[in-house]
Write a protein that holds these residues in place. Structure first.
Motif, PDB file in Angstrom:
ATOM      1  N   THR A   1      -9.022  -5.967   2.296  1.00 17.21           N
ATOM      2  CA  THR A   1     -10.326  -5.476   1.859  1.00 17.21           C
ATOM      3  C   THR A   1     -11.311  -5.573   3.011  1.00 17.21           C
ATOM      4  N   MET A   2     -12.118  -4.533   3.184  1.00 15.40           N
ATOM      5  CA  MET A   2     -13.085  -4.541   4.277  1.00 15.40           C
ATOM      6  C   MET A   2     -14.314  -3.719   3.900  1.00 15.40           C
TER       7      MET A   2
ATOM      8  N   THR B   1     -19.563   0.795   2.162  1.00 18.66           N
ATOM      9  CA  THR B   1     -18.683   0.773   0.993  1.00 18.66           C
ATOM     10  C   THR B   1     -17.558  -0.231   1.190  1.00 18.66           C
ATOM     11  N   TRP B   2     -17.349  -1.082   0.188  1.00 21.42           N
ATOM     12  CA  TRP B   2     -16.191  -1.968   0.211  1.00 21.42           C
ATOM     13  C   TRP B   2     -14.959  -1.166  -0.136  1.00 21.42           C
ATOM     14  N   ILE B   3     -13.945  -1.229   0.733  1.00 24.04           N
ATOM     15  CA  ILE B   3     -12.707  -0.506   0.465  1.00 24.04           C
ATOM     16  C   ILE B   3     -11.522  -1.474   0.449  1.00 24.04           C
ATOM     17  N   GLU B   4     -10.513  -1.100  -0.318  1.00 25.06           N
ATOM     18  CA  GLU B   4      -9.246  -1.846  -0.338  1.00 25.06           C
ATOM     19  C   GLU B   4      -8.160  -0.936   0.219  1.00 25.06           C
ATOM     20  N   ILE B   5      -7.449  -1.418   1.218  1.00 24.98           N
ATOM     21  CA  ILE B   5      -6.352  -0.664   1.824  1.00 24.98           C
ATOM     22  C   ILE B   5      -5.044  -1.310   1.378  1.00 24.98           C
TER      23      ILE B   5
ATOM     24  N   MET C   1      -7.898   4.214  11.038  1.00 22.91           N
ATOM     25  CA  MET C   1      -6.476   4.172  11.386  1.00 22.91           C
ATOM     26  C   MET C   1      -5.854   2.927  10.760  1.00 22.91           C
ATOM     27  N   VAL C   2      -4.752   3.132  10.059  1.00 25.94           N
ATOM     28  CA  VAL C   2      -4.027   2.016   9.426  1.00 25.94           C
ATOM     29  C   VAL C   2      -2.644   1.924  10.065  1.00 25.94           C
ATOM     30  N   ARG C   3      -2.245   0.716  10.448  1.00 34.57           N
ATOM     31  CA  ARG C   3      -0.899   0.465  10.984  1.00 34.57           C
ATOM     32  C   ARG C   3      -0.213  -0.559  10.078  1.00 34.57           C
ATOM     33  N   VAL C   4       0.945  -0.193   9.562  1.00 34.93           N
ATOM     34  CA  VAL C   4       1.720  -1.108   8.718  1.00 34.93           C
ATOM     35  C   VAL C   4       2.864  -1.655   9.559  1.00 34.93           C
ATOM     36  N   THR C   5       2.929  -2.964   9.699  1.00 39.46           N
ATOM     37  CA  THR C   5       3.887  -3.578  10.610  1.00 39.46           C
ATOM     38  C   THR C   5       4.784  -4.583   9.899  1.00 39.46           C
TER      39      THR C   5
ATOM     40  N   VAL D   1      12.718   4.028   9.128  1.00 43.31           N
ATOM     41  CA  VAL D   1      13.006   3.311   7.870  1.00 43.31           C
ATOM     42  C   VAL D   1      12.180   3.897   6.731  1.00 43.31           C
ATOM     43  N   GLY D   2      11.747   5.152   6.907  1.00 41.33           N
ATOM     44  CA  GLY D   2      11.044   5.842   5.825  1.00 41.33           C
ATOM     45  C   GLY D   2       9.535   5.732   5.877  1.00 41.33           C
ATOM     46  N   GLY D   3       9.005   4.931   6.796  1.00 39.54           N
ATOM     47  CA  GLY D   3       7.557   4.776   6.872  1.00 39.54           C
ATOM     48  C   GLY D   3       7.005   3.957   5.729  1.00 39.54           C
ATOM     49  N   ALA D   4       5.708   4.099   5.484  1.00 36.86           N
ATOM     50  CA  ALA D   4       5.045   3.339   4.416  1.00 36.86           C
ATOM     51  C   ALA D   4       3.960   4.198   3.789  1.00 36.86           C
ATOM     52  N   ASN D   5       3.776   4.059   2.490  1.00 38.38           N
ATOM     53  CA  ASN D   5       2.680   4.732   1.800  1.00 38.38           C
ATOM     54  C   ASN D   5       1.405   3.908   1.953  1.00 38.38           C
ATOM     55  N   VAL D   6       0.315   4.584   2.230  1.00 41.95           N
ATOM     56  CA  VAL D   6      -0.984   3.920   2.385  1.00 41.95           C
ATOM     57  C   VAL D   6      -1.976   4.536   1.406  1.00 41.95           C
ATOM     58  N   THR D   7      -2.674   3.696   0.665  1.00 42.78           N
ATOM     59  CA  THR D   7      -3.708   4.150  -0.263  1.00 42.78           C
ATOM     60  C   THR D   7      -4.987   3.376   0.016  1.00 42.78           C
ATOM     61  N   ILE D   8      -6.092   4.100   0.125  1.00 42.27           N
ATOM     62  CA  ILE D   8      -7.394   3.472   0.345  1.00 42.27           C
ATOM     63  C   ILE D   8      -8.274   3.773  -0.864  1.00 42.27           C
TER      64      ILE D   8
END
Length: 261
Positions: A132-133, A110-114, A35-39, A50-57
């Protein structure tokens, strides 16, 4: 020449079967939820308003896109987000709160970048944030999830109208709307207290600041106004700049005008 036939006992065969099954399980891909939350910094979740946010992992090593989508939903519970928080308590995971739930297929740690981009409804205030996590197969990251915080204000220039020619011998009223990136309202003494901010209107020529005036609250939530002194003929840029250095929040809007004919 005949090769000798090796016979395993039932017990040995059972052990081999378990070993092969375990090896297959380790190599099989497991769907892992994140789960990703953009604040908005010092504010709430960047939601659909406000249109939300695009998330790429992405796989941080190979660059492969593992999941992508748009954060949608509400801005969350004001009391929880802006109140005093206890360690380990849930802040953003409330009913209707915006978030992006990713389903990621990986077969090893796996190292991921969000990365997130938003708010999508106000392109002039677009920001990016990333984290990165290490993600481990089958170990879901839910609840509040991974929180990506974006810094700044959304500033909209509401006057003067872009198509008009500004007078040479008169003051020019400049109007602006200043909100948090989540769309949360600003006002003197409010939760997002504009008395703590510095909001100015400026005249620029060839990149040089010719005059700067502090904007005052216009009486309606998130609106501010100021009068610029009469300007000389020619091309000018009018800029509104909102600043809260204590919280590292900044935002601006600008437009080009012609003074006189």
């Amino acid at each position: 020449m005949f090769k000798p036939l090796i016979c395993y006992s039932p017990a040995v065969f059972a052990c081999l079967t378990l070993a092969f099954a375990a090896a297959g399980a380790l190599s099989a891909q497991t769907t892992t939820q994140v789960m990703v939350r953009v604040t908005s910094n010092d504010a709430k979740i960047i939601g659909s308003g406000v249109g939300g946010a695009n998330v790429t992992i992405r796989d941080a090593v190979t660059g492969e896109v593992l999941a992508s989508g748009t954060q949608k939903g509400g801005t969350g519970d004001t009391g929880l987000i802006m109140g005093t928080r206890e360690r380990g308590s849930s802040v953003y995971d409330t009913e209707g709160a915006a978030g992006f739930l990713a389903e990621i297929a990986i077969d090893e740690p796996t190292w991921i970048e969000i990365e997130a981009t938003g708010p999508l409804g106000t392109p002039q205030a677009l920001r990016r944030a990333s984290q990165t996590m290490l993600l481990v197969p089958g170990h879901h990251v839910l609840g509040d999830g991974i929180v990506l915080e974006m810094l700044g204000f959304t500033v909209e220039l509401t006057g003067p109208a872009a198509e008009i020619v500004l007078p040479v011998d008169k003051t020019v009223e400049v109007g602006a709307r200043v909100t948090m990136l989540c769309g949360c309202p600003t006002s003197p003494g409010g939760i997002w207290d504009s008395d703590r901010y510095t909001i100015v209107a400026r005249e620029l020529r060839a990149g040089k600041v010719m005059q700067e005036v502090t904007m005052r609250y216009a009486g309606t939530t998130s609106t501010y106004t100021a009068l610029l002194a009469p300007m000389a003929r020619g091309s000018v840029v009018i800029e509104v700049l909102a600043m809260d250095a204590e919280r590292a929040n900044f935002g601006f809007a600008r437009a080009r005008y012609v003074v006189g004919h």
